[in-house]
Each structure stands twice: as structure tokens, then as C-alpha cells.
Design a protein around this motif. Structure first.
Motif, PDB file in Angstrom:
ATOM      1  N   UNK A 135      98.730  54.913   5.429  1.00 51.29           N
ATOM      2  CA  UNK A 135      97.302  55.269   5.420  1.00 51.29           C
ATOM      3  C   UNK A 135      96.560  54.717   4.208  1.00 51.29           C
ATOM      4  N   UNK A 136      97.295  54.338   3.162  1.00 48.67           N
ATOM      5  CA  UNK A 136      96.614  53.930   1.922  1.00 48.67           C
ATOM      6  C   UNK A 136      95.740  52.701   2.107  1.00 48.67           C
ATOM      7  N   UNK A 137      96.256  51.684   2.795  1.00 44.17           N
ATOM      8  CA  UNK A 137      95.494  50.436   2.939  1.00 44.17           C
ATOM      9  C   UNK A 137      94.201  50.630   3.708  1.00 44.17           C
ATOM     10  N   UNK A 138      94.293  51.266   4.875  1.00 45.43           N
ATOM     11  CA  UNK A 138      93.144  51.320   5.777  1.00 45.43           C
ATOM     12  C   UNK A 138      92.238  52.520   5.546  1.00 45.43           C
ATOM     13  N   UNK A 139      92.715  53.534   4.822  1.00 45.39           N
ATOM     14  CA  UNK A 139      91.879  54.721   4.639  1.00 45.39           C
ATOM     15  C   UNK A 139      91.691  55.087   3.163  1.00 45.39           C
ATOM     16  N   UNK A 140      92.755  55.429   2.506  1.00 46.92           N
ATOM     17  CA  UNK A 140      92.674  55.966   1.146  1.00 46.92           C
ATOM     18  C   UNK A 140      91.972  55.010   0.185  1.00 46.92           C
ATOM     19  N   UNK A 141      92.277  53.705   0.281  1.00 44.16           N
ATOM     20  CA  UNK A 141      91.672  52.729  -0.629  1.00 44.16           C
ATOM     21  C   UNK A 141      90.521  51.959   0.008  1.00 44.16           C
ATOM     22  N   UNK A 142      90.679  51.576   1.270  1.00 42.53           N
ATOM     23  CA  UNK A 142      89.677  50.696   1.894  1.00 42.53           C
ATOM     24  C   UNK A 142      88.322  51.377   2.083  1.00 42.53           C
ATOM     25  N   UNK A 143      88.322  52.598   2.572  1.00 41.15           N
ATOM     26  CA  UNK A 143      87.044  53.258   2.853  1.00 41.15           C
ATOM     27  C   UNK A 143      86.200  53.434   1.587  1.00 41.15           C
ATOM     28  N   UNK A 144      86.779  53.944   0.481  1.00 44.60           N
ATOM     29  CA  UNK A 144      85.962  54.019  -0.749  1.00 44.60           C
ATOM     30  C   UNK A 144      85.469  52.646  -1.216  1.00 44.60           C
ATOM     31  N   UNK A 145      86.335  51.633  -1.096  1.00 43.16           N
ATOM     32  CA  UNK A 145      85.914  50.267  -1.478  1.00 43.16           C
ATOM     33  C   UNK A 145      84.728  49.810  -0.639  1.00 43.16           C
ATOM     34  N   UNK A 146      84.790  50.074   0.668  1.00 42.54           N
ATOM     35  CA  UNK A 146      83.703  49.663   1.561  1.00 42.54           C
ATOM     36  C   UNK A 146      82.419  50.435   1.298  1.00 42.54           C
ATOM     37  N   UNK A 147      82.547  51.639   0.785  1.00 41.34           N
ATOM     38  CA  UNK A 147      81.355  52.433   0.483  1.00 41.34           C
ATOM     39  C   UNK A 147      80.713  52.042  -0.849  1.00 41.34           C
ATOM     40  N   UNK A 148      81.519  51.501  -1.765  1.00 41.97           N
ATOM     41  CA  UNK A 148      81.016  51.231  -3.115  1.00 41.97           C
ATOM     42  C   UNK A 148      80.722  49.745  -3.361  1.00 41.97           C
TER      43      UNK A 148
END
Length: 194
Positions: A135-148
Motif C-alpha cells: 500500500x505504501x507506493x500507491x496510497x501512503x506516499x503517492x496520494x500525499x505527493x499528488x496533493x502537495x
């Protein structure tokens, strides 16, 4: 929020993501095949307490999958226009997608290790660690990166979010497997003494 200078650019960016994803999938399928082929061997030997073979199998699988991901990364860096040209003949699409391919796959070279490590934890019964890592790649790290990040870099921020999340998940996988292998080594020593 749409990232792009015009609606046409935004539409091209969506198409570009489809091309990038299709290219990456060619290598992901090979990596997943090797990692899933590793699972029964690791699982059997882990159950038999043959830790040396567990470590050897994991190491070989990591080496093969690193090679596959490095090949995918190298091709994307050296010939992005030729790769994109296999999926489309549209010059605007090639112009947008070729640099996007390079940015998006900037962290691809070490993904073979991350995916193999995730499957390794699953094969030795540590399903919570495996689920967490997957889950880290597609959710835990990616979503915050895409938001910021796109707030500062626009469309390029979308592309750069992916390698940043990839590298963060690789570092996390490295820390988790290092700690686990130290514990395995400690367990082996205790078994040998007893």
C-alpha cells in the motif's frame, strides 16, 4: 484540479499516463512473475527452518527483478520518444509523453527490490507487513505527493510524485527487510546453540 496549460494538454496528459502505465506494466508483469515464483520456495524452506535457502532464494529473486527494473528504467531514460512512438503517432502526444516517461520512471530502477520484498514477507506468513508495503507506493506516499507537489510544479509535479513515492517505498522496504534479516540471523544462532 486539472493540471495543464489548456484542456487539450490535460487530455494529452491523461493519454500520456495510459502510455506510461502500459510500458511500466510490461516490466511489472515479469517482476511479479519472478516474485510469485519465489514464494513457494521461500515458504517451504521457511517452514522447514532452512533459513540459508530462504535467504539465497530471496537474494536471487531480488537480483533478477532488479535487473528487469533497471532494464525498464534504462530504456525509458535512453529512448523515451521511441517507446512512446510505439503507442502513438501523434506528435503532440510524443512531445508531452516522452519527458513525462522519464520523470515518472525516474525511480523505477529499484522497484524490483521493493516488489520482491513485499512478496517475500507474504511468503513467510507476515501478511500485515506485505499488505503495508504494497500500500505504501500507491496510497501512503503517492496520494500525499499528488496533493502537495503539483501545487508547486503543476503537471510536472504529477509526474514527479510517482518516482518520489517509489523511492520512499523502496527505502521503507530496505529498512524493513534489513531489520527482519537481522532477526533471522539471530534466530539461526540461537537454534545452532540449542
Amino acid at each position: 484540479v486539472a493540471y495543464g496549460d489548456t484542456p487539450e494538454t490535460t487530455d494529452l496528459a491523461i493519454g500520456a499516463f495510459g502510455i506510461i502505465n502500459s510500458y511500466a506494466m510490461l516490466f511489472f508483469m515479469i517482476i511479479m512473475g519472478v516474485a510469485q515464483g519465489m514464494q513457494p520456495i521461500v515458504g517451504f524452506n521457511f517452514g522447514a527452518q532452512n533459513m540459508e535457502r530462504v535467504k539465497t532464494t530471496y537474494s536471487y529473486s531480488c537480483a533478477v527483478n532488479l535487473l528487469v527494473s533497471i532494464v525498464g528504467f534504462t530504456l525509458a531514460m535512453l529512448m523515451p520518444r521511441a517507446i512512446v512512438g510505439m503507442f502513438t503517432s501523434s506528435k503532440p502526444m510524443v512531445d508531452l509523453c516522452a519527458p513525462a516517461l522519464r520523470m515518472t520512471l525516474a525511480g523505477f530502477s529499484l522497484l524490483g527490490f521493493q516488489i520482491t520484498t513485499t512478496q517475500f514477507f507474504q511468503s513467510i506468513g507476515l501478511s500485515r507487513k506485505a499488505i503495508f508495503l504494497s500500500l505504501t507506493r500507491q496510497m501512503l506516499f503517492l496520494i500525499p505527493c499528488l496533493l502537495i507537489i503539483p501545487r508547486f510544479l503543476g503537471l510536472n509535479g504529477v509526474w514527479w510524485s510517482m518516482p518520489i513515492s517509489d523511492m520512499a517505498s523502496v527505502i521503507l522496504a530496505f529498512v524493513m527487510i534489513t531489520v527482519h534479516m537481522k532477526r533471522l540471523g539471530h534466530t539461526e544462532k540461537l537454534t545452532a546453540v540449542n
